[in-house]
Design an enzyme around this catalytic site. Structure first.
Site, PDB file in Angstrom:
ATOM      1  CG  ASN A 176      47.487  -0.417  -4.225  1.00 44.54           C
ATOM      2  OD1 ASN A 176      48.359   0.117  -5.174  1.00 44.54           O
ATOM      3  ND2 ASN A 176      46.661  -1.314  -4.526  1.00 44.54           N
ATOM      4  CE  LYS A 178      51.416  -4.175  -8.933  1.00 46.78           C
ATOM      5  NZ  LYS A 178      50.627  -3.567 -10.277  1.00 46.78           N
ATOM      6  CD  GLU A 179      45.665   0.743  -7.103  1.00 46.78           C
ATOM      7  OE1 GLU A 179      44.757   0.208  -7.718  1.00 46.78           O
ATOM      8  OE2 GLU A 179      45.429   1.570  -6.220  1.00 46.78           O
ATOM      9  CG  ASP A 244      36.358  -1.970  -1.765  1.00 47.25           C
ATOM     10  OD1 ASP A 244      36.848  -1.168  -2.658  1.00 47.25           O
ATOM     11  OD2 ASP A 244      36.084  -3.066  -2.333  1.00 47.25           O
TER      12      ASP A 244
END
Length: 306
Positions: A176, A178-179, A244
């Site tokens: 995502n 942020k990651e 997921d």
């Protein structure tokens, strides 16, 4: 994932918190199992390999997998407890989440059992999905072993920031925003294009998909460009498990002969459906077909050269 549903009728006299009177509870498959559930409900034939505890919740996982007709190869460890996320719900709102889990690295016996199980399955699959939840299962050693054992196969990884230094030479990653920012060492979403290019180059990836929440997703294809797919969601109620859904649909579409960009179009549409539901949900084939037929989700634009 355990959901305990109740009602709030008063505030506790012991502390300024609501008192939830639980009236019902249900269990749903979580973690990597939710990826498999998404693929199975879209008529895929996935096999789940993971580790859980030799406990009642591990048994519940087995029961859930059987009910979903999932081929589950769960390793039951006496040294770990099954990861359990309990969400206390009232009036369709999450009041509290309580986690029980073991996050230490696998011991030698557990690691050997994991490799043995995967080794016996790899030759039957073209697509391998790695869901790294930072619980100690995915390690540098396992990634190195899998890269050699599964040479020539498409490995798609949902990453965890703490393990970014270990990721190398994968077909695709699906962080995502942020990651991606943390993995690239950049401060915020405004640098998402720069972060994505940096991740692809530093980790030797064939491609990268960054999920952007309400902004859809960005797809990085070296030699073709950076593409933006706007969100297909009509309403956002709960983003639990949306990542997921994305990685499951991408994997299933690739195994069906789609290219990555078209696979992402399908995944973006599916994610737009599940965020309108409570909890780690999944979308059926009929729901996805209906949404594709009635919307303009096929549209995307090139953000940048790459």
């Amino acid at each position: 994932d355990r959901y305990q549903h109740g009602v709030v009728e008063r505030i506790s006299p012991e502390a300024p918190v609501p008192v939830v009177r639980v009236v019902d509870q249900d269990f749903k498959i979580g973690g990597a199992g939710n990826v498999v559930q998404n693929a199975a409900l879209l008529d895929g034939s996935p096999t789940l390999v993971s580790i859980c505890g030799a406990d009642g919740h591990g048994d519940e996982l087995e029961r859930l997998c059987r009910a979903l007709h999932i081929d589950a190869r769960l390793i039951h460890s006496t040294n770990r407890e099954t990861t359990l996320k309990t969400r206390i719900m009232a009036a369709h709102q999450q009041i509290l989440r309580v986690d029980r889990e073991t996050t230490r690295p696998l011991d030698a016996g557990e690691s050997a059992a994991l490799r043995k199980t995967v080794d016996g399955l790899v030759d039957g699959f073209e697509i391998i999905v790695l869901s790294d939840y930072g619980k100690g299962v995915v390690s540098a050693e396992f990634l190195t072993w899998l890269h050699e054992r599964a040479a020539g196969r498409k490995i798609i990884l949902d990453p965890k920031t703490c393990n970014f230094p270990h990721y190398r030479n994968l077909y695709c990653m699906t962080p995502n925003a942020k990651e991606a920012s943390e993995g690239a060492g950049l401060p915020g979403r405004e640098d998402i294009i720069r972060a994505g290019k940096h991740i692809v180059e530093r980790h030797g990836l064939n491609s990268l998909v960054i999920t952007l929440g309400a902004d859809g997703m960005a797809v990085f294809l070296p030699g073709q460009g950076v593409f933006h797919l706007p969100t297909a969601a009509k309403k956002v109620f709960d983003v639990t498990g949306a990542g997921d859904t994305v990685i499951a649909v991408i994997a299933l579409a690739l195994s069906s002969g789609f290219n990555l960009l078209d696979s992402c179009v399908l995944a973006n549409c599916a994610a737009g459906l599940v965020v309108g539901q409570v909890g780690a949900a999944a979308v059926s084939r009929e729901e996805l077909e209906s949404e594709l037929a009635s919307s303009s989700v096929r549209k995307y634009q090139c953000w940048d050269d790459f």
